[in-house]
Structures are given as C-alpha cells and as structure tokens.
Design an enzyme around this catalytic site. Structure first.
Site, mmCIF file in Angstrom:
data_model
loop_
_atom_site.group_PDB
_atom_site.id
_atom_site.type_symbol
_atom_site.label_atom_id
_atom_site.label_comp_id
_atom_site.label_asym_id
_atom_site.label_seq_id
_atom_site.Cartn_x
_atom_site.Cartn_y
_atom_site.Cartn_z
ATOM 1 N N HIS A 126 0.843 -1.234 -0.047
ATOM 2 C CA HIS A 126 -0.094 -0.021 -0.013
ATOM 3 C C HIS A 126 0.747 1.296 0.052
ATOM 4 O O HIS A 126 0.790 2.098 -0.912
ATOM 5 C CB HIS A 126 -0.939 0.065 1.236
ATOM 6 C CG HIS A 126 -1.927 -0.989 1.284
ATOM 7 N ND1 HIS A 126 -2.854 -1.399 -0.011
ATOM 8 C CD2 HIS A 126 -2.449 -2.049 2.114
ATOM 9 C CE1 HIS A 126 -3.469 -2.711 0.335
ATOM 10 N NE2 HIS A 126 -3.071 -2.879 1.557
ATOM 11 N N ASP B 136 -5.079 -7.749 -3.498
ATOM 12 C CA ASP B 136 -5.402 -7.621 -2.082
ATOM 13 C C ASP B 136 -6.679 -8.302 -1.881
ATOM 14 O O ASP B 136 -6.643 -9.558 -1.742
ATOM 15 C CB ASP B 136 -5.450 -6.016 -1.923
ATOM 16 C CG ASP B 136 -5.399 -6.103 -0.315
ATOM 17 O OD1 ASP B 136 -5.278 -7.032 0.389
ATOM 18 O OD2 ASP B 136 -5.696 -4.819 -0.121
#
Length: 421
Positions: free
Chosen positions: A254, A305
C-alpha cells in the site's frame, strides 16, 4: 520439449514478432524468431507477455466481493465484516475457496501469487490448504506468513484476532520454520503491520528468515500513522527502519500515506512497494506516491489484495490512472514500466521469473488484439487497453492452464466460485 509460437512477444529488448519459445521441464531454454511456424507447437496469437505476479493476496477476502457496499462506511467498518468471515473458515473450506480464487487468477494471467497469510488458527493447516489450492490451480505461491501479536498499538488481541496470533514472535518463527518449501512453493515472512506487531518484536520478525521475502502492510490508513506517531514518535516507515526491516527483500504493501522522508527511506534501502489500486479505491484508502517511490529506488509490484477485482491489467492501469489523478499529467508510467510492475516476481522470491528469456519459468500470457477493447491499439500499449477478458491463453511452467477464460482442469471459474460462495 514444448514449443510455443507467439505472434508477438514482450521480450527484454522490446516487442518482437513471430517468436518461438522452447521450454523443457517448465523452464525456457531457447527464444528465437522464425519465419515458419513449426509443426506441433502451441500457437499464441495477439500480444504475449510474461506471466503476471499477484504480489498481494488475501484469498478469503474474495467472499466479500459485492457484499459490503450497502451501508457505506470506512475501512474500519469493512474490517468488521472481514473478521466475521475469517472466524467461520475451516481448512477444508479455505482449500475450496482459495482453489477457486487462484483459478480466477490463473485465467486472468497470474502465474504466481503472494498470499499474505494470517489465518493461522493455531497451526499450519490453513497454510497447507493454500499451498494445495495454488498447486491445484496451476500457479506458484509464496506463502507470506504474517506475524500478528496485537489488536492495535498497546492493545491485546481480542475475539477473532486470537485466531491470527501465535502469542509471541518466537512461537510465530518456530511455526513458520515448520512450513516446507517445494518446487511450487516459497515461504516468506510478513509483519502484518506496526499496529499488530509491537516495537519490541519487530527486529526479531524482520530478521527471522533473512534469505526470504518479507512483506508488511504500511501506512494504508492515516489512523495507523497517527497512532504510531503518538506511541513511538516515529512514522510506521521510521519504526520499520529502526527495526532493520527495510531491505531489498522487503515489500511495503500500500505505502499510501507517506511523508517525503518515508519515501526517501524506502527508496534508499531499495525496499519495494506493492500497490493494489482496485482495493485502495474500493476501501477509500487513498492514492500513494508511486512515481516518487519508483524514482527514489523502490521497485514496484501490483496486487489484488481483497479481490474487489481479479484483473492484473486493471491493476496496472490503475497505477497509472492514480498518478494521473493526483498529478494532473498523463504518462506518469510508460507501458514498459507498468509491465515491469505487473511481472515483478522477484518481490515474491522468484527472481528468474517475469521475463521471456532462457532460464525463466515458461510463463506466457496471450492477450487478444481483436476485441472491442483492444482492436486497433498499438501492441506495445496493450496494457493500457486490455482487461482480463482479453486473456486468451495462459501458460504456467510450460503447461497451458487456461484458455478463453476457462481453467483447463478446474473448468468454468464462475461456477467454481458459485459452488463455494
């Protein structure tokens, strides 16, 4: 010996036409251009790219797709739904779910997945289920076993979080050491986050397996940064640097809410950054400084993800589009840079993969150039036009695993997922 004729192929030196790829025991042994298509070879039309690497996956999150939008909310309210899902999973149920999810990845062109794994349930049965699921789907896996010791900075684990925790970093390391590797599996380590691993344990986790990949969720939410600054007087990046966790084998996942100093630390240590654009948009996380990280020296990779979408080409395009939205400029990443991020298997401990050249795994993804999306596009810009629907053939380790959206051994992936979900 297996042979694959590619109408066009993305080679290390650029796009070439009429490329013949020969493979033996799953590894490329020769790449050449030919005038005549040899008899008996597999024909791959359109644009052929190296196999895609999904560098960040939580397989069980796939069960939440299309089920968390009715009430709005935030990342933290979404997390409550995720915890409820995690609590009900068993090893057998996880095998069936992960097998379907990995099959969905395979038909989209993924040939290796990095599974950020924290559903430990007191042992390694869930990890073994993931290993088997990847083998069944015909893709390689790097099991990134995550240390998870706290429910937040200075807070004990509670409720479902107890299923994630080994109690101490030492017990986590001992359990991970019992996970064997094989030709289809790498075992790496992960720091779930600075929220879930106390400062006193970070160095031990970071150094427990010094020759293996190390991944960490980093600064996904502003609240994480605020809590870390209040508790330690350091940003999460600064805290990881203090613990020796920022290295060339590390990937920060991220990396959304960073300071300029954070970017400098990640780049100067050659720590990678994995962006998950469709998830970061779905969870309203924000848009991270991808261009600045790349320029600073951080290799980029991509992940799906929580699998709001399983489409590596959309993740690559999302990386560029995020940059356009935050900068007001086009072309922040050239197509070749997007392909490099899309095929970054080194982040998962497979450094030979991700290229069509001798010595690399025979991983090939053929993208059709005649669909409503791709007709008329320049072949070397197909990454900015195609979607997973345009993937026609996927070869993993020299074996065809998918054709036209159907898995060769597991069949129709939609039906497979429906049966599980």
């Amino acid at each position: 010996m297996k042979s694959f004729w590619c109408e066009r192929a993305w080679l290390p030196d650029g796009v070439a036409s009429r490329v013949l790829v020969r493979a033996e025991r799953g590894t490329i042994v020769d790449v050449s251009t030919v005038d005549t298509i040899p008899l008996g070879c597999e024909r791959l039309y359109g644009m052929v790219l190296p196999g895609f690497a999904n560098a960040h996956s939580h397989a069980f999150h796939r069960a939440l797709r299309g089920r968390t939008h009715a009430d709005g909310g935030t990342f933290w309210t979404w997390r409550d739904r995720m915890y409820a899902l995690a609590e009900g999973l068993t090893p057998d149920g996880y095998l069936r779910l992960a097998r379907a999810v990995y099959a969905e990845m395979a038909v989209a062109g993924v040939t290796a997945v990095g599974e950020f794994h924290y559903l430990h349930h007191g042992g390694n049965e869930m990890g073994e289920a993931l290993r088997q699921a990847a083998a069944d789907a015909g893709i390689r896996i790097t099991l990134l076993d995550a240390c998870y010791l706290a429910g937040g900075i200075g807070q004990p684990v509670t409720g479902v979080q107890e299923l994630f925790s080994d109690g101490t970093a030492e017990r986590w390391a001992a359990r991970v050491a019992d996970l064997p590797e094989d030709g289809n599996t790498r075992v790496g380590a992960a720091i779930h986050s600075v929220r879930a691993v106390p400062r006193s344990a970070l160095s031990l986790v970071a150094g427990a397996f010094p020759d293996r990949p190390l991944h960490v969720h980093l600064s996904e939410q502003p609240a994480e940064n605020e809590a870390c600054l209040e508790a330690y007087g350091l940003t999460p990046t600064g805290l990881l640097h203090e613990a020796g966790a920022l290295t060339p084998r590390t990937t920060a996942v991220h990396a959304t809410h960073l300071t300029a100093a954070d970017v400098g630390l990640l780049g100067s240590t050659s720590t990678g950054a994995c962006f998950c654009p469709t998830t970061e948009a779905d969870l309203a996380d924000g848009i991270g400084p991808a261009r600045e990280l790349s320029d600073a020296g951080s290799p980029l990779s991509l992940g799906s993800d929580q699998h709001a979408v399983v489409d590596p080409l959309l993740e690559a395009r999302g990386l560029e589009h995020g940059e356009r939205l935050r900068s007001g400029r086009r072309g922040r990443f050239a197509p070749a840079e997007l392909v490099a991020a899309l095929t970054n298997h080194a982040a998962l401990g497979w450094p030979a993969a991700g290229r069509i050249e001798p010595g690399a795994p025979a991983d090939l993804v053929a993208i059709g150039l005649g669909s409503a999306r791709t007709a008329g596009c320049a072949p070397d810009q197909v990454v900015l036009a195609a979607t997973a629907s345009d993937v026609t053939t996927v070869v993993s380790g020299g074996r065809v695993v998918a054709r036209d959206g159907v898995h060769e051994t597991l069949g129709d992936v939609g039906r497979l997922l429906e049966a599980v979900l």
